[in-house]
Design a protein around this motif. Structure first.
Motif, PDB file in Angstrom:
ATOM      1  N   PRO A   1      40.637   2.003 -12.878  1.00  0.00           N
ATOM      2  CA  PRO A   1      39.563   1.758 -13.546  1.00  0.00           C
ATOM      3  C   PRO A   1      38.918   0.419 -13.399  1.00  0.00           C
ATOM      4  CG  PRO A   1      41.226   1.379 -15.055  1.00  0.00           C
ATOM      5  CD  PRO A   1      41.914   2.125 -13.684  1.00  0.00           C
ATOM      6  N   THR A   2      39.559  -0.367 -12.712  1.00  0.00           N
ATOM      7  CA  THR A   2      38.944  -1.893 -12.570  1.00  0.00           C
ATOM      8  C   THR A   2      38.523  -2.073 -11.143  1.00  0.00           C
ATOM      9  OG1 THR A   2      41.207  -2.718 -12.210  1.00  0.00           O
ATOM     10  CG2 THR A   2      40.653  -2.875 -14.343  1.00  0.00           C
ATOM     11  N   LEU A   3      39.550  -1.744 -10.194  1.00  0.00           N
ATOM     12  CA  LEU A   3      38.976  -2.231  -8.778  1.00  0.00           C
ATOM     13  C   LEU A   3      38.376  -0.846  -8.011  1.00  0.00           C
ATOM     14  CD1 LEU A   3      41.689  -4.678  -7.830  1.00  0.00           C
ATOM     15  CD2 LEU A   3      39.248  -5.084  -7.943  1.00  0.00           C
ATOM     16  N   LEU A   4      39.035   0.212  -8.306  1.00  0.00           N
ATOM     17  CA  LEU A   4      38.396   1.300  -7.381  1.00  0.00           C
ATOM     18  C   LEU A   4      37.035   1.550  -7.427  1.00  0.00           C
ATOM     19  CD1 LEU A   4      39.318   3.640  -5.678  1.00  0.00           C
ATOM     20  CD2 LEU A   4      39.666   4.987  -7.666  1.00  0.00           C
ATOM     21  N   PRO A   5      36.166   1.279  -8.283  1.00  0.00           N
ATOM     22  CA  PRO A   5      34.826   1.627  -8.317  1.00  0.00           C
ATOM     23  C   PRO A   5      34.228   0.388  -7.509  1.00  0.00           C
ATOM     24  CG  PRO A   5      35.424   1.874 -10.646  1.00  0.00           C
ATOM     25  CD  PRO A   5      36.730   1.550  -9.805  1.00  0.00           C
ATOM     26  N   PHE A   6      34.865  -0.868  -7.449  1.00  0.00           N
ATOM     27  CA  PHE A   6      34.178  -1.797  -6.777  1.00  0.00           C
ATOM     28  C   PHE A   6      34.537  -1.620  -5.091  1.00  0.00           C
ATOM     29  CE2 PHE A   6      34.378  -4.141 -10.733  1.00  0.00           C
ATOM     30  CZ  PHE A   6      33.190  -4.880 -10.343  1.00  0.00           C
ATOM     31  N   PHE A   7      35.886  -0.985  -4.880  1.00  0.00           N
ATOM     32  CA  PHE A   7      35.910  -0.749  -3.409  1.00  0.00           C
ATOM     33  C   PHE A   7      35.224   0.456  -3.154  1.00  0.00           C
ATOM     34  CE2 PHE A   7      38.677   1.818  -0.687  1.00  0.00           C
ATOM     35  CZ  PHE A   7      38.661   1.294   0.486  1.00  0.00           C
ATOM     36  N   ILE A   8      34.940   1.487  -3.680  1.00  0.00           N
ATOM     37  CA  ILE A   8      34.182   2.580  -3.336  1.00  0.00           C
ATOM     38  C   ILE A   8      32.742   2.130  -3.012  1.00  0.00           C
ATOM     39  CG2 ILE A   8      32.777   4.527  -4.264  1.00  0.00           C
ATOM     40  CD1 ILE A   8      35.477   5.356  -5.690  1.00  0.00           C
ATOM     41  N   MET A   9      32.047   0.918  -4.088  1.00  0.00           N
ATOM     42  CA  MET A   9      30.780   0.509  -3.658  1.00  0.00           C
ATOM     43  C   MET A   9      31.053  -0.410  -2.431  1.00  0.00           C
ATOM     44  SD  MET A   9      27.943   0.119  -4.469  1.00  0.00           S
ATOM     45  CE  MET A   9      28.133   1.412  -5.847  1.00  0.00           C
ATOM     46  N   SER A  10      32.316  -1.070  -2.100  1.00  0.00           N
ATOM     47  CA  SER A  10      31.949  -1.987  -0.889  1.00  0.00           C
ATOM     48  C   SER A  10      31.978  -1.035   0.368  1.00  0.00           C
ATOM     49  CB  SER A  10      33.289  -2.810  -0.822  1.00  0.00           C
ATOM     50  OG  SER A  10      34.325  -2.016  -0.765  1.00  0.00           O
ATOM     51  N   GLU A  11      32.348   0.162   0.211  1.00  0.00           N
ATOM     52  CA  GLU A  11      32.210   1.016   1.406  1.00  0.00           C
ATOM     53  C   GLU A  11      31.044   1.921   1.364  1.00  0.00           C
ATOM     54  OE1 GLU A  11      35.300   1.916   3.719  1.00  0.00           O
ATOM     55  OE2 GLU A  11      35.465   0.002   2.828  1.00  0.00           O
TER      56      GLU A  11
ATOM     57  N   ILE B   1      27.893   3.363 -13.488  1.00  0.00           N
ATOM     58  CA  ILE B   1      27.957   4.735 -13.446  1.00  0.00           C
ATOM     59  C   ILE B   1      29.310   5.356 -13.223  1.00  0.00           C
ATOM     60  CG2 ILE B   1      27.076   6.992 -12.382  1.00  0.00           C
ATOM     61  CD1 ILE B   1      24.271   5.641 -12.081  1.00  0.00           C
ATOM     62  N   MET B   2      30.128   4.967 -12.376  1.00  0.00           N
ATOM     63  CA  MET B   2      31.274   5.349 -11.846  1.00  0.00           C
ATOM     64  C   MET B   2      32.301   5.079 -13.191  1.00  0.00           C
ATOM     65  SD  MET B   2      32.145   4.942  -7.793  1.00  0.00           S
ATOM     66  CE  MET B   2      31.268   3.252  -7.858  1.00  0.00           C
ATOM     67  N   ARG B   3      32.201   3.962 -13.533  1.00  0.00           N
ATOM     68  CA  ARG B   3      33.098   3.336 -14.748  1.00  0.00           C
ATOM     69  C   ARG B   3      32.647   4.125 -16.056  1.00  0.00           C
ATOM     70  NH1 ARG B   3      34.030  -3.002 -14.840  1.00  0.00           N
ATOM     71  NH2 ARG B   3      35.985  -2.167 -15.771  1.00  0.00           N
ATOM     72  N   SER B   4      31.607   4.502 -16.031  1.00  0.00           N
ATOM     73  CA  SER B   4      30.990   5.424 -17.262  1.00  0.00           C
ATOM     74  C   SER B   4      31.518   6.706 -17.151  1.00  0.00           C
ATOM     75  CB  SER B   4      29.591   5.290 -17.563  1.00  0.00           C
ATOM     76  OG  SER B   4      29.306   4.018 -17.689  1.00  0.00           O
ATOM     77  N   GLY B   5      31.742   7.141 -15.907  1.00  0.00           N
ATOM     78  CA  GLY B   5      32.488   8.468 -15.652  1.00  0.00           C
ATOM     79  C   GLY B   5      33.617   8.779 -16.153  1.00  0.00           C
ATOM     80  N   ASN B   6      34.506   7.704 -16.318  1.00  0.00           N
ATOM     81  CA  ASN B   6      35.829   7.795 -16.851  1.00  0.00           C
ATOM     82  C   ASN B   6      35.668   7.974 -18.264  1.00  0.00           C
ATOM     83  OD1 ASN B   6      38.729   7.295 -16.216  1.00  0.00           O
ATOM     84  ND2 ASN B   6      38.324   5.790 -17.756  1.00  0.00           N
ATOM     85  N   ASP B   7      34.697   7.275 -18.947  1.00  0.00           N
ATOM     86  CA  ASP B   7      34.272   7.442 -20.467  1.00  0.00           C
ATOM     87  C   ASP B   7      34.020   8.792 -20.932  1.00  0.00           C
ATOM     88  OD1 ASP B   7      35.110   4.606 -20.908  1.00  0.00           O
ATOM     89  OD2 ASP B   7      33.146   4.092 -20.062  1.00  0.00           O
ATOM     90  N   ILE B   8      33.082   9.187 -20.028  1.00  0.00           N
ATOM     91  CA  ILE B   8      32.541  10.738 -20.181  1.00  0.00           C
ATOM     92  C   ILE B   8      33.862  11.790 -20.280  1.00  0.00           C
ATOM     93  CG2 ILE B   8      31.044  12.488 -19.416  1.00  0.00           C
ATOM     94  CD1 ILE B   8      29.412  10.325 -18.106  1.00  0.00           C
TER      95      ILE B   8
END
Length: 424
Positions: A246-256, A267-274
């Motif tokens: 939840p903390t770093l994976l969205p940032f890593f995906i965005m860096s790619e 949006i990605m972190r909110s997907g987890n909340d949904i």
């Protein structure tokens, strides 16, 4: 029943306010650390990893504080302290080093607030009531998280840092006022030493005695309790994933990705909340099936991440992975809720402090391993993530303690208990 509903209402209300404040603060700090170009992935990893290390060691002290002092007072003082820390930015101005220090300090004090709040609420409810409240809080926190992240992103992008920190301070102070006037007092308070006894504790002999006493407590109440040891081992292993996803994976995906955007991260972190919101209704109805839901949640989490290498280059599509993962991950929540509610009220803060210390030690390790694997690409990282969930599923399934755990859905707390005074 009326008291349980009142506790639930206050827990959801105060929790929603503080969640928004801490979420706005954390997202703002991480975005400052990452930089608008997204090139600060390493800085973000270091910041989050440092936070986990600090939390691990502080959890031992926090547990003692929660058990020793009035929980309501601890909650109020912690919220006011967080507001004061956040307001220092308004006076001292913007500096990355200073912002990081404030981030770590607020992270530390907010943990004290959370642990005291959990202990107070768990004290007032039965196991089944607490599991259901946890599911209800998940639903409310998911809505707040999604709306809050969108509002936070808009505020961070459009407003000045002074406005952002000002909002954080105001919401925290409002939460402190509500807690002060409406939360009930805790019935369980340890007796504090006074006079000569208090001065003796500050001497070298007193410190040695306190250390020995703490070790004796851990040995007798944690190490010798197989249920607690097995729980810590399972959660320690799972935290290798929980710390990174939840903390770093969205940032890593965005860096790619081709274009770096705070909105896509939100949006990605909110997907987890949904996903968590969708699963919370299941917990409300079937939360007493603790082991069954846990095994489904772990196996489902493993399965969904096998698809990550196929979609990660498109952040919007990758959000679907986070939604499904959030759904399955939430099914494991009764596993933790049941454990918290089953711990003796007069020892809950200290025992949870020891458990959090051991479990949080896995967090920086998870951050480190995830960051190292990410250097070799998404496939090795995915294998690592999936492997943890698969092994955890097998461990829970084979456990004689947690493999077939089911609660009584009709368990009710005796209202007369609320009027009794206890001390330890």
């Amino acid at each position: 029943m009326i008291k349980a509903k009142r506790i639930a209402f206050l827990s959801v209300g105060i929790g929603s306010l503080t969640l928004f404040a801490f979420q706005l603060f954390n997202l703002n700090i991480l975005w400052i650390a990452a930089g608008e170009s997204g090139g600060g992935f390493g800085r973000v990893a270091t910041l989050i990893g440092s936070s986990f290390v600090l939390n691990a060691f502080s959890s031992l002290i926090i547990g003692v504080i929660v058990d020793r002092f009035q929980k309501k007072k601890t909650i109020v003082v912690s919220l006011v302290a967080c507001a004061v820390l956040a307001s220092t930015w308004l006076v001292l101005g913007e500096s990355l080093v200073f912002v990081v220090l404030v981030y770590l300090a607020i992270d530390l004090v907010s943990d004290l607030y959370v642990d005291a709040f959990i202990a107070l609420v768990a004290e007032k409810l039965t196991k089944q009531e607490y599991v259901k409240l946890d599911a209800l809080e998940l639903m409310s926190s998911n809505v707040v998280s999604i709306a809050g992240r969108i509002a936070s992103a808009a505020l961070i992008v459009s407003a000045s840092q002074a406005v952002v920190f000002g909002v954080v301070v105001l919401v925290l102070l409002l939460s402190a006022l509500i807690s002060q006037f409406f939360l009930p007092e805790s019935r369980v308070v340890r007796k504090r030493p006074t006079g000569k006894k208090a001065r003796a504790l500050l001497s070298m002999g007193g410190i040695k005695s306190a250390v020995h006493s703490s070790w004796t407590f851990v040995r007798d109440n944690v190490i010798k309790d197989k249920k607690i040891v097995v729980f810590m081992a399972i959660l320690f292993f799972l935290n290798l994933d929980y710390a990174f996803i939840p903390t770093l994976l969205p940032f890593f995906i965005m860096s790619e990705a081709e274009a770096v955007s705070l909105v896509h991260i939100v949006i990605m972190r909110s997907g987890n909340d949904i996903g968590e919101f969708l699963a919370s209704g299941i917990i409300l109805k079937f939360g007493h099936w603790v082991s069954r839901l846990t095994k489904i949640g772990l196996a489902g989490s493993a399965l969904v991440f096998t698809l990550l290498p196929l979609v990660y280059r498109t952040p919007i599509v990758a959000t679907l992975i986070f939604i499904v993962y959030g759904f399955f991950d939430t099914l494991t929540q009764p596993f933790y809720s049941n454990f918290v509610a089953s711990v003796a009220a007069d020892k809950r803060g200290r025992i949870l402090g020891v458990v959090n210390f051991v479990v949080l030690l896995a967090s920086p390790l998870g951050i480190l391993l995830g960051t190292l694997l990410s250097r070799y690409g998404m496939v090795p990282l995915t294998i690592g993530i999936v492997g943890v969930f698969v092994i955890a599923t097998l461990i829970v399934s084979q456990s004689t303690i947690y493999g077939n755990l089911k609660l009584d859905p009709d368990e009710v707390r005796d209202d007369d208990d609320d009027d009794e005074e206890e001390s330890a």
